[in-house]
Enzyme design. Structure first.
Site, mmCIF file in Angstrom:
data_model
loop_
_atom_site.group_PDB
_atom_site.id
_atom_site.type_symbol
_atom_site.label_atom_id
_atom_site.label_comp_id
_atom_site.label_asym_id
_atom_site.label_seq_id
_atom_site.Cartn_x
_atom_site.Cartn_y
_atom_site.Cartn_z
ATOM 1 N N SER A 95 0.850 -1.195 0.000
ATOM 2 C CA SER A 95 0.000 0.000 0.000
ATOM 3 C C SER A 95 0.888 1.248 0.000
ATOM 4 C CB SER A 95 -0.942 -0.054 1.214
ATOM 5 O OG SER A 95 -2.018 0.842 1.067
ATOM 6 N N HIS A 232 -7.717 -5.792 0.314
ATOM 7 C CA HIS A 232 -6.527 -4.946 0.329
ATOM 8 C C HIS A 232 -5.409 -5.537 1.186
ATOM 9 C CE1 HIS A 232 -4.558 -1.109 -0.473
ATOM 10 N NE2 HIS A 232 -4.266 -0.994 0.818
#
Length: 260
Positions: A95, A232
């Site tokens: 990320s 995610h």
């Protein structure tokens, strides 16, 4: 655990004789301890160094950094001092950590010291695919900022239930989100080492079909793209395929000497 003398780097499982070095960069709102389990799962020939941003854990009372470039400057200096000229690591960022790893890699390549042999980016849009210069987080109330982070699954839910802890960690979370919102690289910004991109099929933030845009930033050629099942934070459970891929990539570093 080797804490060393530089607060930017933590090593949970020191392996002075390990042939390969993997450097991991945390996500927004995350800290070095997120990678503790992954570090423990690595084979003896791969040592993990984890970047610790200011404003969390052992650096809780330091002022957080709200710019990707400034983070990368400091990390590059720390890795240069730690690894020297003879050890070239593999960089892994998840990320927000992916763009910090990318910018760190660019800086290490410019100096030629500890230049990465491979960059692995996970759950992150290409550096030129971000909004850039729009810091929406500055105007958002604390509850909304926390919801943004917790909604992705990377921050312990207990944090939101502890008002005192929340007060302590919110500045770091805000700084991380501000760094992401204000970051956008030029189309020509690139690393010269190979790039591998990891994405999840159920990630609401990064769609697999856009993973190839990282090719704009890989001077050595089109990146390899691997799609995993999950959201995610697909790597939360450390799927075997992910661990195998990370270790095999780390072994491409072919370090010629070990550090102590």
């Amino acid at each position: 655990m080797d804490t060393g003398t530089n607060p930017w780097i933590r090593c949970f499982h020191p392996k002075p004789r390990a042939a390969h070095t993997l450097v991991c960069f945390p996500h927004a709102g995350g800290s070095a301890s997120y990678y503790h389990g992954l570090s423990a799962a690595l084979d003896p020939d791969v040592e993990m160094l984890v970047i610790q941003y200011p404003g969390r854990e052992n650096r809780l009372f330091e002022k957080p950094v709200d710019a990707v470039g400034a983070l990368a400057d400091a990390v590059a200096d720390a890795l240069t001092a730690r690894l020297g000229e003879d050890r070239r690591p593999v960089l892994f960022g998840h990320s927000m950590g992916a763009v910090v790893a990318f910018e760190t890699g660019r800086r290490l390549e410019r100096t030629g010291v500890a230049a990465p042999r491979h960059l692995v980016v996970s759950a992150c849009s290409a550096p030129s695919d971000g909004p850039g210069s729009v810091r929406l987080v500055d105007e958002q109330p604390d509850a909304d900022v926390l919801a943004r982070i917790m909604g992705l699954g990377g921050t312990a839910h207990g944090v939101g239930e502890d008002a005192e802890l929340l007060t302590l960690v919110l500045p770091a979370i805000r700084a991380d989100l501000a760094a992401l919102e204000s970051y956008r690289a030029a189309d020509g910004a690139a690393v010269h080492c190979p790039v591998t991109v990891l994405v999840a099929d159920g990630d609401p933030e990064v769609r697999p079909e856009r993973a190839g845009l990282w090719g704009r930033h890989a001077a050595s050629g089109e990146p390899e793209v691997h799609v995993f099942e999950g959201d995610h934070f697909y790597l939360r459970e450390r799927p075997g395929r992910f661990l195998d891929l990370l270790q095999e990539t780390a072994r491409t570093s072919h370090a010629e000497s070990s550090h102590g």
